[in-house]
Motif scaffolding. Sequence first.
Motif, PDB file in Angstrom:
ATOM      1  N   UNK A 131       8.520  35.452  -9.448  1.00  0.00           N
ATOM      2  CA  UNK A 131       8.694  34.240  -8.662  1.00  0.00           C
ATOM      3  C   UNK A 131       7.792  33.117  -9.163  1.00  0.00           C
ATOM      4  N   UNK A 132       6.625  33.471  -9.709  1.00  0.00           N
ATOM      5  CA  UNK A 132       5.679  32.449 -10.155  1.00  0.00           C
ATOM      6  C   UNK A 132       6.240  31.637 -11.312  1.00  0.00           C
ATOM      7  N   UNK A 133       7.237  32.165 -12.008  1.00  0.00           N
ATOM      8  CA  UNK A 133       7.808  31.468 -13.147  1.00  0.00           C
ATOM      9  C   UNK A 133       8.717  30.330 -12.716  1.00  0.00           C
ATOM     10  N   UNK A 134       9.164  30.361 -11.473  1.00  0.00           N
ATOM     11  CA  UNK A 134      10.092  29.336 -11.007  1.00  0.00           C
ATOM     12  C   UNK A 134       9.340  28.106 -10.507  1.00  0.00           C
ATOM     13  N   UNK A 135      10.037  26.979 -10.487  1.00  0.00           N
ATOM     14  CA  UNK A 135       9.469  25.765  -9.913  1.00  0.00           C
ATOM     15  C   UNK A 135       9.312  25.962  -8.407  1.00  0.00           C
ATOM     16  N   UNK A 136       8.419  25.180  -7.758  1.00  0.00           N
ATOM     17  CA  UNK A 136       8.235  25.320  -6.303  1.00  0.00           C
ATOM     18  C   UNK A 136       9.541  25.167  -5.516  1.00  0.00           C
ATOM     19  N   UNK A 137      10.388  24.223  -5.895  1.00  0.00           N
ATOM     20  CA  UNK A 137      11.644  24.026  -5.193  1.00  0.00           C
ATOM     21  C   UNK A 137      12.548  25.245  -5.334  1.00  0.00           C
ATOM     22  N   UNK A 138      12.594  25.800  -6.560  1.00  0.00           N
ATOM     23  CA  UNK A 138      13.448  26.955  -6.773  1.00  0.00           C
ATOM     24  C   UNK A 138      12.892  28.186  -6.073  1.00  0.00           C
ATOM     25  N   UNK A 139      11.570  28.302  -5.974  1.00  0.00           N
ATOM     26  CA  UNK A 139      10.979  29.399  -5.213  1.00  0.00           C
ATOM     27  C   UNK A 139      11.401  29.312  -3.748  1.00  0.00           C
ATOM     28  N   UNK A 140      11.396  28.080  -3.215  1.00  0.00           N
ATOM     29  CA  UNK A 140      11.821  27.898  -1.829  1.00  0.00           C
ATOM     30  C   UNK A 140      13.283  28.301  -1.660  1.00  0.00           C
ATOM     31  N   UNK A 141      14.097  27.913  -2.614  1.00  0.00           N
ATOM     32  CA  UNK A 141      15.510  28.281  -2.563  1.00  0.00           C
ATOM     33  C   UNK A 141      15.679  29.806  -2.575  1.00  0.00           C
ATOM     34  N   UNK A 142      14.988  30.471  -3.493  1.00  0.00           N
ATOM     35  CA  UNK A 142      15.132  31.917  -3.626  1.00  0.00           C
ATOM     36  C   UNK A 142      14.622  32.659  -2.392  1.00  0.00           C
ATOM     37  N   UNK A 143      13.546  32.158  -1.783  1.00  0.00           N
ATOM     38  CA  UNK A 143      13.042  32.766  -0.551  1.00  0.00           C
ATOM     39  C   UNK A 143      14.096  32.681   0.554  1.00  0.00           C
ATOM     40  N   UNK A 144      14.736  31.530   0.648  1.00  0.00           N
ATOM     41  CA  UNK A 144      15.767  31.345   1.679  1.00  0.00           C
ATOM     42  C   UNK A 144      16.989  32.194   1.376  1.00  0.00           C
ATOM     43  N   UNK A 145      17.408  32.198   0.138  1.00  0.00           N
ATOM     44  CA  UNK A 145      18.573  32.977  -0.259  1.00  0.00           C
ATOM     45  C   UNK A 145      18.358  34.466   0.001  1.00  0.00           C
ATOM     46  N   UNK A 146      17.142  34.931  -0.162  1.00  0.00           N
ATOM     47  CA  UNK A 146      16.842  36.342   0.052  1.00  0.00           C
ATOM     48  C   UNK A 146      17.093  36.761   1.504  1.00  0.00           C
ATOM     49  N   UNK A 147      17.012  35.807   2.425  1.00  0.00           N
ATOM     50  CA  UNK A 147      17.259  36.097   3.836  1.00  0.00           C
ATOM     51  C   UNK A 147      18.742  36.022   4.187  1.00  0.00           C
ATOM     52  N   UNK A 148      19.543  35.443   3.301  1.00  0.00           N
ATOM     53  CA  UNK A 148      20.980  35.273   3.565  1.00  0.00           C
ATOM     54  C   UNK A 148      21.782  35.726   2.346  1.00  0.00           C
ATOM     55  N   UNK A 149      21.558  36.986   1.978  1.00  0.00           N
ATOM     56  CA  UNK A 149      22.148  37.505   0.752  1.00  0.00           C
ATOM     57  C   UNK A 149      23.670  37.563   0.797  1.00  0.00           C
ATOM     58  N   UNK A 150      24.233  37.728   1.992  1.00  0.00           N
ATOM     59  CA  UNK A 150      25.686  37.864   2.094  1.00  0.00           C
ATOM     60  C   UNK A 150      26.389  36.525   2.312  1.00  0.00           C
ATOM     61  N   UNK A 151      25.647  35.434   2.171  1.00  0.00           N
ATOM     62  CA  UNK A 151      26.217  34.095   2.385  1.00  0.00           C
ATOM     63  C   UNK A 151      26.156  33.271   1.104  1.00  0.00           C
TER      64      UNK A 151
END
Length: 241
Positions: free
Chosen positions: A1-21
């Motif tokens: 996760x540290x390799x991603x930009x802060x914005x993309x980290x935020x996106x991935x954190x959110x996506x991880x909570x809504x994997x089926x969407x």
Amino acid sequence: MAEYTPMMQQYLDTKNEYKDCILFYRLGDFYEMFFDDAILASRELEITLTGKDCGQEERAPMCGVPYHSANMYIAKLIEKGHKVAICEQLEDPKTVKGIVKRDVIRVVTPGTVLEDNLLEEKKNNYIMSIYKEGIFFGVAVCDISTGDFFATQIKETNNFSKLLDEIARYYPAEIVVNDMLYSCQGEISKIRERIECYVSNTKEESFSNDTSKLDKKYEFTDMKGRKIEDLSENEFRNICN
């Protein structure tokens, strides 16, 4: 996760909570989608797939839609059987230094659509819940846009065949089932063969036989016309609240 930009980290954190969407992630005047969501959405919506710098060597696949016309695109995805999580900006970007706070404000599924422009005018949009216990089934069906609600249980011979008939009777846009039914892939496959709809499972604690949660100012009846409050506790065992 540290390799991603802060914005993309935020996106991935959110996506991880809504994997089926499919995650609609608000960036300015657009809802953007990234990675697998972008590839899927670009194909289903027939929109251009591009890329965005994300802090790694390869650009992240990306596509987007204008926020003011998002309902049109959401409707297309829902019609194709997808769930959409809408992640909105919770702060004004002009007044924030760094990453804007964002969160999912709504998950739109085929059976939870409320907007008139996303519904067919003369057709009910039912969401159905099915609880399987052994060879028995509890069924609840509701049109959220009208408030229509029906419930029944199937405890007779040829139970699964009768379940398929109940499903076909209401032709729901979405079916939510418990773990026992979802693990019976043969039965799930036959349900999907009978009607084309979105099928998902949910936690066991989402199901209950506690009738006290029903609003008594409405007259709830089961599919046989019997008043809900007149049924025994056991008759609610398989009904989703």
